[in-house]
Design a protein around this motif. Sequence first.
Motif, PDB file in Angstrom:
ATOM      1  N   VAL A  14      11.809   6.444  -1.756  1.00  0.00           N
ATOM      2  CA  VAL A  14      11.862   7.860  -1.400  1.00  0.00           C
ATOM      3  C   VAL A  14      12.343   8.642  -2.615  1.00  0.00           C
ATOM      4  CG1 VAL A  14      12.153   7.583   1.079  1.00  0.00           C
ATOM      5  CG2 VAL A  14      14.164   7.478  -0.396  1.00  0.00           C
ATOM      6  N   ALA A  15      11.821   9.859  -2.759  1.00  0.00           N
ATOM      7  CA  ALA A  15      12.162  10.651  -3.938  1.00  0.00           C
ATOM      8  C   ALA A  15      11.958  12.132  -3.653  1.00  0.00           C
ATOM      9  CB  ALA A  15      11.295  10.221  -5.128  1.00  0.00           C
ATOM     10  N   VAL A  16      12.605  12.959  -4.449  1.00  0.00           N
ATOM     11  CA  VAL A  16      12.346  14.398  -4.450  1.00  0.00           C
ATOM     12  C   VAL A  16      12.088  14.831  -5.890  1.00  0.00           C
ATOM     13  CG1 VAL A  16      13.612  14.982  -2.355  1.00  0.00           C
ATOM     14  CG2 VAL A  16      14.815  14.930  -4.538  1.00  0.00           C
ATOM     15  N   ALA A  17      11.240  15.855  -6.019  1.00  0.00           N
ATOM     16  CA  ALA A  17      10.887  16.374  -7.345  1.00  0.00           C
ATOM     17  C   ALA A  17      10.710  17.875  -7.257  1.00  0.00           C
ATOM     18  CB  ALA A  17       9.593  15.723  -7.838  1.00  0.00           C
ATOM     19  N   ASP A  18      10.747  18.532  -8.415  1.00  0.00           N
ATOM     20  CA  ASP A  18      10.419  19.951  -8.431  1.00  0.00           C
ATOM     21  C   ASP A  18       8.897  20.102  -8.403  1.00  0.00           C
ATOM     22  OD1 ASP A  18       9.464  19.590 -11.065  1.00  0.00           O
ATOM     23  OD2 ASP A  18      11.338  20.254 -11.964  1.00  0.00           O
ATOM     24  N   ASN A  24       8.825  16.792 -11.761  1.00  0.00           N
ATOM     25  CA  ASN A  24       9.980  16.156 -12.411  1.00  0.00           C
ATOM     26  C   ASN A  24      10.886  15.610 -11.316  1.00  0.00           C
ATOM     27  OD1 ASN A  24       9.374  17.026 -15.190  1.00  0.00           O
ATOM     28  ND2 ASN A  24       9.780  19.076 -14.379  1.00  0.00           N
ATOM     29  N   ILE A  25      11.115  14.299 -11.319  1.00  0.00           N
ATOM     30  CA  ILE A  25      11.887  13.673 -10.251  1.00  0.00           C
ATOM     31  C   ILE A  25      13.361  14.030 -10.372  1.00  0.00           C
ATOM     32  CG2 ILE A  25      12.634  11.458  -9.272  1.00  0.00           C
ATOM     33  CD1 ILE A  25       9.878  10.348  -9.928  1.00  0.00           C
ATOM     34  N   VAL A  26      13.918  14.539  -9.276  1.00  0.00           N
ATOM     35  CA  VAL A  26      15.324  14.941  -9.213  1.00  0.00           C
ATOM     36  C   VAL A  26      16.186  13.758  -8.775  1.00  0.00           C
ATOM     37  CG1 VAL A  26      16.972  16.456  -8.030  1.00  0.00           C
ATOM     38  CG2 VAL A  26      14.718  17.337  -8.713  1.00  0.00           C
ATOM     39  N   GLU A  27      15.726  13.069  -7.748  1.00  0.00           N
ATOM     40  CA  GLU A  27      16.455  11.888  -7.264  1.00  0.00           C
ATOM     41  C   GLU A  27      15.477  10.938  -6.594  1.00  0.00           C
ATOM     42  OE1 GLU A  27      20.531  10.757  -4.797  1.00  0.00           O
ATOM     43  OE2 GLU A  27      20.199  12.787  -5.554  1.00  0.00           O
ATOM     44  N   LEU A  74       9.770  19.058  -3.580  1.00  0.00           N
ATOM     45  CA  LEU A  74       8.770  18.238  -2.908  1.00  0.00           C
ATOM     46  C   LEU A  74       9.380  16.875  -2.607  1.00  0.00           C
ATOM     47  CD1 LEU A  74       5.707  18.961  -5.233  1.00  0.00           C
ATOM     48  CD2 LEU A  74       6.173  19.978  -2.986  1.00  0.00           C
ATOM     49  N   GLY A  75       9.006  16.303  -1.468  1.00  0.00           N
ATOM     50  CA  GLY A  75       9.485  14.972  -1.111  1.00  0.00           C
ATOM     51  C   GLY A  75       8.356  13.963  -1.139  1.00  0.00           C
ATOM     52  N   ALA A  76       8.722  12.703  -1.333  1.00  0.00           N
ATOM     53  CA  ALA A  76       7.742  11.615  -1.355  1.00  0.00           C
ATOM     54  C   ALA A  76       8.319  10.411  -0.628  1.00  0.00           C
ATOM     55  CB  ALA A  76       7.386  11.244  -2.789  1.00  0.00           C
ATOM     56  N   CYS A  94       2.146  10.723  -3.767  1.00  0.00           N
ATOM     57  CA  CYS A  94       2.764  11.476  -2.650  1.00  0.00           C
ATOM     58  C   CYS A  94       3.094  12.904  -3.079  1.00  0.00           C
ATOM     59  CB  CYS A  94       4.035  10.778  -2.183  1.00  0.00           C
ATOM     60  SG  CYS A  94       3.763   9.231  -1.314  1.00  0.00           S
ATOM     61  N   PHE A  95       3.626  13.057  -4.269  1.00  0.00           N
ATOM     62  CA  PHE A  95       3.938  14.402  -4.762  1.00  0.00           C
ATOM     63  C   PHE A  95       2.657  15.225  -4.934  1.00  0.00           C
ATOM     64  CE2 PHE A  95       7.968  12.540  -6.769  1.00  0.00           C
ATOM     65  CZ  PHE A  95       8.770  13.047  -5.770  1.00  0.00           C
ATOM     66  N   TYR A  96       1.629  14.637  -5.557  1.00  0.00           N
ATOM     67  CA  TYR A  96       0.393  15.370  -5.790  1.00  0.00           C
ATOM     68  C   TYR A  96      -0.252  15.789  -4.466  1.00  0.00           C
ATOM     69  CZ  TYR A  96       0.692  13.332 -10.513  1.00  0.00           C
ATOM     70  OH  TYR A  96       1.090  12.954 -11.764  1.00  0.00           O
ATOM     71  N   LEU A  97      -0.239  14.887  -3.491  1.00  0.00           N
ATOM     72  CA  LEU A  97      -0.861  15.191  -2.200  1.00  0.00           C
ATOM     73  C   LEU A  97      -0.064  16.243  -1.438  1.00  0.00           C
ATOM     74  CD1 LEU A  97      -1.881  11.558  -1.258  1.00  0.00           C
ATOM     75  CD2 LEU A  97      -3.460  13.444  -1.643  1.00  0.00           C
TER      76      LEU A  97
END
Length: 283
Positions: free
Chosen positions: A16-20, A24-27, A4-6, A280-283
């Motif tokens: 800006v971020a990505v998570a599974d 859990n934030i990956v980067e 998922l992106g935010a 952002c991730f939840y949405l």
Amino acid sequence: MGLLGAIEAGGTKFVVAVADHDYNIVERTSFPTLDGEQTLKQVIAFFDQFENIDAIGIAAFGPIDIVEGSKTYGHVLDTPKRGWSGYDFLGAMKAWRDIPYYWTTDVNGAGWAEFETGAAKDVQNMVYLTVGTGVGAGIVSGGRFVSGYGHPEAGHIFLQKHPKDTYAGHCPFHGDNCLEGLAAGPAIEERWQMSAKELPDDHLAWEIEAFYLAQAALDYTMILRPEKIVFGGGVPHREILFPLIREQFAKLMSDYLAVPDLDDYIVPVANGDNAGILGCFYL
């Protein structure tokens, strides 16, 4: 399952971020906000590192067009932020990669995080108010965002002036009549020649600030009847504010409506500075 992106798109900086899919934030990274084209180049360069992004949540500074079917849906509307008025933010992202996007305001993003896992996680009706560079609100009623012709501009409600306040106001549209013009971070700094971080707890500034924020809380209570009002942003980091807001709120309400215990009704954020990205991730 991919990532998922935010995008937390602020007027001062982008995060800006990505998570599974378990959040859990990956980067994660951030950079200063430039004009639309230059900023989106940096956003896309970040996401180009990841081939398996399933969807991206975008929470952007406003005003923005959130009305699907509108000619300017996905655009930033008229804003003093140079290089952003009329910019097709969502269109630029879709041109890069045609995946699902959730498009909303920055304050809605942070507010949704508080609704899902923060200070309002146990209610269905809440107002999240951010008080920082500007003032805005994310409003959830019955588990859904409140929006009509566009997103709420709850930072520009009109207020009564504090009798000890002679400040001319910061808002270029409403002067000293609206909440943002009187209570945002820049208004505090311009009025007192000190930032909210620098002002001592016993300064008159906090009595005046609490008076304005309590009026706002009262107005939202009268119109929306939320179960919780959550304050976020830089200014409410000052703990002295909350007892003062609650005291003023009770005085202004004058027992007209029964509300929950004020210590549990007017509260600070629980997710801290992570709220925008989490939302952002939840949405």
